[in-house]
Scaffold this motif. Structure first.
Motif, mmCIF file in Angstrom:
data_model
loop_
_atom_site.group_PDB
_atom_site.id
_atom_site.type_symbol
_atom_site.label_atom_id
_atom_site.label_comp_id
_atom_site.label_asym_id
_atom_site.label_seq_id
_atom_site.Cartn_x
_atom_site.Cartn_y
_atom_site.Cartn_z
ATOM 1 N N ALA A 153 -0.380 11.847 -5.790
ATOM 2 C CA ALA A 153 -1.072 12.918 -5.046
ATOM 3 C C ALA A 153 -0.666 12.924 -3.589
ATOM 4 O O ALA A 153 -0.812 13.939 -2.903
ATOM 5 N N ILE A 154 -0.122 11.797 -3.085
ATOM 6 C CA ILE A 154 0.252 11.712 -1.666
ATOM 7 C C ILE A 154 1.690 12.194 -1.481
ATOM 8 O O ILE A 154 2.569 11.452 -1.058
ATOM 9 N N THR A 155 1.936 13.448 -1.842
ATOM 10 C CA THR A 155 3.257 14.025 -1.649
ATOM 11 C C THR A 155 3.481 14.345 -0.167
ATOM 12 O O THR A 155 2.543 14.347 0.629
ATOM 13 N N ASP A 156 4.726 14.627 0.191
ATOM 14 C CA ASP A 156 5.116 14.942 1.572
ATOM 15 C C ASP A 156 4.748 13.814 2.536
ATOM 16 O O ASP A 156 4.448 14.058 3.714
ATOM 17 N N THR A 157 4.744 12.585 2.031
ATOM 18 C CA THR A 157 4.502 11.405 2.862
ATOM 19 C C THR A 157 5.713 10.497 2.761
ATOM 20 O O THR A 157 6.121 10.122 1.662
ATOM 21 N N SER A 158 6.302 10.173 3.896
ATOM 22 C CA SER A 158 7.493 9.332 3.910
ATOM 23 C C SER A 158 7.204 7.962 3.316
ATOM 24 O O SER A 158 6.118 7.395 3.501
ATOM 25 N N ALA A 159 8.216 7.417 2.601
ATOM 26 C CA ALA A 159 8.068 6.079 2.016
ATOM 27 C C ALA A 159 7.848 5.025 3.092
ATOM 28 O O ALA A 159 7.242 3.976 2.830
ATOM 29 N N ASP A 160 8.324 5.287 4.317
ATOM 30 C CA ASP A 160 8.142 4.330 5.406
ATOM 31 C C ASP A 160 6.680 4.178 5.799
ATOM 32 O O ASP A 160 6.300 3.185 6.425
ATOM 33 N N ARG A 161 5.845 5.173 5.451
ATOM 34 C CA ARG A 161 4.425 5.106 5.786
ATOM 35 C C ARG A 161 3.585 4.531 4.655
ATOM 36 O O ARG A 161 2.365 4.427 4.770
ATOM 37 N N LEU A 162 4.236 4.183 3.541
ATOM 38 C CA LEU A 162 3.519 3.683 2.373
ATOM 39 C C LEU A 162 3.829 2.211 2.148
ATOM 40 O O LEU A 162 4.976 1.779 2.282
ATOM 41 N N GLU A 163 2.827 1.460 1.789
ATOM 42 C CA GLU A 163 3.006 0.052 1.436
ATOM 43 C C GLU A 163 2.065 -0.280 0.291
ATOM 44 O O GLU A 163 0.847 -0.120 0.402
ATOM 45 N N VAL A 164 2.642 -0.727 -0.828
ATOM 46 C CA VAL A 164 1.841 -1.073 -2.005
ATOM 47 C C VAL A 164 1.344 -2.503 -1.861
ATOM 48 O O VAL A 164 2.137 -3.429 -1.648
ATOM 49 N N ARG A 165 0.029 -2.676 -1.974
ATOM 50 C CA ARG A 165 -0.581 -3.992 -1.849
ATOM 51 C C ARG A 165 -1.451 -4.265 -3.079
ATOM 52 O O ARG A 165 -2.512 -3.658 -3.228
ATOM 53 N N PRO A 166 -1.003 -5.163 -3.956
ATOM 54 C CA PRO A 166 -1.836 -5.499 -5.119
ATOM 55 C C PRO A 166 -3.070 -6.296 -4.705
ATOM 56 O O PRO A 166 -2.964 -7.362 -4.112
ATOM 57 N N VAL A 167 -4.245 -5.742 -4.998
ATOM 58 C CA VAL A 167 -5.509 -6.393 -4.663
ATOM 59 C C VAL A 167 -6.371 -6.427 -5.917
ATOM 60 O O VAL A 167 -6.734 -5.371 -6.446
ATOM 61 N N ALA A 168 -6.677 -7.641 -6.391
ATOM 62 C CA ALA A 168 -7.515 -7.825 -7.581
ATOM 63 C C ALA A 168 -6.985 -7.026 -8.767
ATOM 64 O O ALA A 168 -7.754 -6.436 -9.540
ATOM 65 N N GLY A 169 -5.663 -6.989 -8.885
ATOM 66 C CA GLY A 169 -5.058 -6.280 -10.004
ATOM 67 C C GLY A 169 -4.900 -4.793 -9.801
ATOM 68 O O GLY A 169 -4.390 -4.087 -10.678
#
Length: 489
Positions: free
Chosen positions: A261-277
């Motif tokens: 759903a977060i389209t038009d957002t640069s990958a540089d502004r995104l960071e995936v953080r696994p929290v409690a699965g």
């Protein structure tokens, strides 16, 4: 050029008659070309290092040829192995992005470090000039191989060959928007064959055939021999549904792509953080405020100053030509809306007749522009000199002065008229949160050929995801857009 086009057509025809699955055939062609190209470029880099060793003033180069003849095969094999280890032969990042380029540079750096460490530990006097030349030229050559591969495959996809058949799953509205993008960007190599949606309809509003519901996904893929599935919004009601779908497709060689759903957002502004699965996505705030800081302003001052000096002879010639043609004023000064809605006088070389503004009303019914913009491919108000300078965007050179004065930037959304801004909706007004620019994403992505919605979307993407690297990339692409000025009028 004709020969290259004929070869691409031959590849496209051969691919279209092949019985091998498209995805497998495409991978075979790309990997074969990549491995052969890498080996060839590394070999050439070794030869160049020997032949051009005298260019660098390092001592002890007499035995370079003999040393490279002995070590060359090991360097070739080691370099190819490093490219493999760092995933520089992965095809997942072919279609877009700079990941494969980064991996090439990482593999090359690792190989250079390995050669240096081994030479030091074994007290081996490896020629320094050859070392520098080999890895510098080699890195550039390997990057070019991947750039050319991307361009060639894009051209083949554009001709309708080696395209990956796919289905798009989700709500009908989201399915249509994704299908529209994939059709427009044909170089990506995706061919949409239908939709999977929970809506009880035979076709989506955009005319895409509905092949089944989410529970029929596996059977639809098998029946229609799809090789990829795009999951858009509305595909799953809960995370567990996606997990079960992945299990069902585990035994199938299917490329699964999720459109967030977060389209038009640069990958540089995104960071995936696994929290409690849970794979939480940390989204950095938009960059509109960052774009107004001293780094960009300093770049604009230096860049605009240099460009003014470099373009001064051309501007002098254009000014003389405009004056000779009809004797009117050389510059056209027009109030435009800039940062935060503040108006300023935007400078351009006059490309229209002196009474152009007065004649606008009689041409309004012939408007070919998108949204509030007035555009007309064959505008009768344009002079002969004006048509030439517009074609190559020379009419905008005086705006370097606007950039120097801080009213504009070298890169940003184009400055709008007050009458146009008055028609802006909330999304369009976001463009006013940064300084307007001489060039921008819209100019390197289709210029006047873009729809109004696409123009706003690209400008907002620039505002939200600004970075200095992006500015430099846009400036680099602008030169190509000016030389091949499709959509400029």
């Amino acid at each position: 050029m004709t020969t290259v086009s004929a070869q691409l057509d031959a590849v496209a025809q051969a691919a279209s008659t092949s019985r091998i699955p498209v995805n497998i055939l495409s991978k075979r062609i790309q990997l074969t070309a990549l491995y052969v190209g890498d080996a060839a470029m590394i070999t050439i880099a070794i030869v160049v290092a020997v032949a051009a060793r005298g260019v660098l003033p390092f001592p002890g180069q007499e035995d370079t040829a003999a040393i490279m003849q002995t070590t060359g095969p090991f360097i070739l094999l080691g370099w190819l192995l490093m490219l493999r280890i760092f995933g520089a032969d992965s095809l997942r990042h072919l279609r877009a992005g700079a990941v494969e380029y980064k991996r090439v540079l990482m593999a090359t750096s690792a190989m250079a470090g390995t050669v240096g460490i081994i030479s030091y530990l074994m007290k081996y006097d490896f020629p320094r000039a050859a070392f520098v030349l080999m890895f510098t030229f080699g890195a550039f050559a390997l990057l070019m191989v991947r750039y050319l591969r991307r361009k060639v495959m894009g051209a083949i996809h554009h001709r309708g060959a080696l395209n990956t058949p796919l289905v798009v799953a989700g709500d009908s509205g989201h399915v249509d928007s994704i299908a529209q993008v994939l059709r427009r960007e044909s170089w990506l190599g995706y061919r949409v064959i239908g939709a999977i949606t929970s809506d009880r309809v035979s076709h989506t509003p955009g005319g895409l055939p509905v092949l089944g519901t989410m529970k029929d996904t596996v059977s639809v893929i098998e029946e229609h021999e799809a090789e990829a599935v795009f999951f858009a919004e509305g595909s799953f009601n809960a995370p567990a549904d996606f997990r079960r779908m992945a299990w069902q497709l585990e035994e199938h060689d299917i490329q699964m792509i999720v459109v967030p759903a977060i389209t038009d957002t640069s990958a540089d502004r995104l960071e995936v953080r696994p929290v409690a699965g849970l794979p939480l996505v940390d989204v950095e705030r938009p960059q509109a405020l960052a774009s107004g800081r001293w780094v960009k302003r300093t770049f604009d001052i230096i860049g605009a100053s240099l460009l003014l000096l470099a373009s001064a002879p051309v501007m002098a010639i254009v000014a003389l030509a405009i004056k000779i043609e009809d004797g009117g004023p050389v510059l056209f000064r027009q109030p435009r809306v800039g940062l935060k809605g503040k108006e300023f006088e935007c400078l351009k070389f006059r490309s229209m007749a002196v009474d152009a503004e007065a004649r606008l009303a009689e041409l309004e019914h012939l408007n070919e522009g998108a949204g509030p913009l007035f555009k007309m491919a064959n505008d009768p108000r344009i002079t002969r000199v004006g048509r030439f300078i517009r074609r190559f965007s020379i009419d905008e050179l005086p705006q370097f002065w606007n950039a120097l004065m801080g009213e504009m930037s070298l890169v940003g959304p184009r400055p709008a008229l007050a009458s146009e801004v008055a028609l802006y909706d909330e999304d369009a007004r976001r463009r006013l949160d940064v300084r307007p620019g001489l060039t921008g994403l819209w100019q390197v992505s289709g210029r006047s050929d873009l729809s109004w919605n696409d123009t706003v979307r690209l400008d907002n993407y620039y505002v939200d995801n600004w970075s200095m690297v992006q500015d430099l990339m846009i400036l680099g692409k602008t030169a190509r857009a000016v030389v091949a000025p499709s959509g400029a009028y």
